[in-house]
Scaffold this active site. Structure first.
Site, short mmCIF file in Angstrom:
data_model
loop_
_atom_site.label_atom_id
_atom_site.label_comp_id
_atom_site.label_asym_id
_atom_site.label_seq_id
_atom_site.Cartn_x
_atom_site.Cartn_y
_atom_site.Cartn_z
N GLY A 1 -8.34 2.58 11.31
CA GLY A 1 -8.93 1.34 10.82
C GLY A 1 -8.82 1.13 9.33
CB THR A 2 -7.16 2.97 6.54
OG1 THR A 2 -5.93 3.11 7.24
CG2 THR A 2 -7.93 4.27 6.59
N GLY A 3 -6.25 0.11 7.40
CA GLY A 3 -5.58 -1.14 7.05
C GLY A 3 -6.43 -2.35 7.37
CB CYS A 4 -8.43 -3.23 10.36
SG CYS A 4 -7.12 -3.14 11.61
CB THR B 1 -6.95 7.54 8.31
OG1 THR B 1 -5.88 7.91 9.20
CG2 THR B 1 -7.18 8.65 7.29
CE LYS C 1 -1.78 -1.65 3.72
NZ LYS C 1 -2.57 -1.92 4.95
#
Length: 268
Positions: free
Chosen positions: A206-209, A204, A172
């Site tokens: 929690g974006t990766g989860c 932002t 990412k």
């Protein structure tokens, strides 16, 4: 309805971890289930404490789910120690877990280390169970043992990470200010680039989860890895666009925003 499992830490603030995963999974029309690996004490301003779950309980959580339920895919998030990594790996192998998407959680947005340094090598070895791993730039630098400053570096890092045994690698690019392109190295060695729109927001959390659990949801529904990423990128962009504040720090991305609006919720 497809059943999708998240194996990750609990976020008491509700934006990331298993709480964020379950929201994202529900939004994709799958039934989400959770195996808790650790409990965190956190709010919008950061992570303040972590308590790991007993290894036998982690093992049994996974086993009893697979004894009863046909699980289509798995998202793996926070595995804070080499012992937890090993028990999750061994148990998933034992139950023949399929379509494992790995989000290599290492450091929280507030700078709290969620992966012990001694567990890095164990995490690298864990990757060979995965259909996909989704590191951000700092995580990819650790997994590939190199500095990433360009798209060419991202591609080289993806190749090094793929050599660890994982089928597909998505790096990412959100940490790169000049270009936030995500780069996928497929099982067949193809390079696919995903471009994303950037929004000016601090919220932002929690974006990766959300991205990894959404990808796992689409893979569980039968879409290819690249199709799942493309659909998930659209979803995460929408949730960032509709993110909101809940406290003094970093707020969560916006799941179920239409339902909140129908309920007359005022986000201001």
């Amino acid at each position: 309805m497809k059943k999708v499992l998240t194996i990750a830490g609990s976020d008491s603030c509700g934006g990331a971890g298993i709480q964020g995963d379950l929201k994202a999974m529900s939004a994709q029309g799958v039934y989400g289930m959770s195996v808790v690996t650790a409990i965190t004490a956190q709010n919008s301003k950061g992570v303040f404490a972590v308590q790991e779950i007993d290894l036998d309980i982690i093992k049994r959580q996974i086993e009893v789910l697979y004894e009863d339920i046909d699980i289509s895919s798995v998202k793996v998030g926070m595995l804070s120690s080499s012992e937890i990594i090993k028990v999750v790996y061994d148990t998933l192998r034992s139950v023949k877990g399929k379509n494992v998407v790995i989000d290599p959680v290492m450091v929280s947005k507030s700078g709290y280390y969620l992966l012990k340094e001694e567990a890095i090598e164990a995490l690298k070895d864990f990757l060979k169970i995965g259909i996909l791993v989704t590191p951000n730039i700092p995580e990819a630098e650790i997994l590939a043992s190199m500095k990433i400053e360009s798209e060419e570096d991202m591609i080289l890092a993806a190749k090094k990470i793929k050599n660890l045994g994982v089928e597909n690698v998505l790096i990412k690019g959100g940490h790169r200010e000049e270009n936030s392109t995500d780069i996928l190295l497929t099982e067949k060695g193809e390079i696919i680039k995903f471009y994303e729109e950037k929004f000016e927001t601090k919220n932002t959390h929690g974006t990766g989860c959300t991205l990894s659990s959404t990808i796992a949801s689409y893979i569980g529904k039968g879409y290819s890895v690249s199709e799942s990423i493309e659909k998930s990128k659209k979803y995460i962009t929408d949730t960032i666009k509709n993110s909101f504040s809940i406290g003094e720090g970093v707020g969560p991305v916006g799941h179920f925003i239409d339902l909140y609006r129908k309920a007359g919720v005022d986000f201001e």
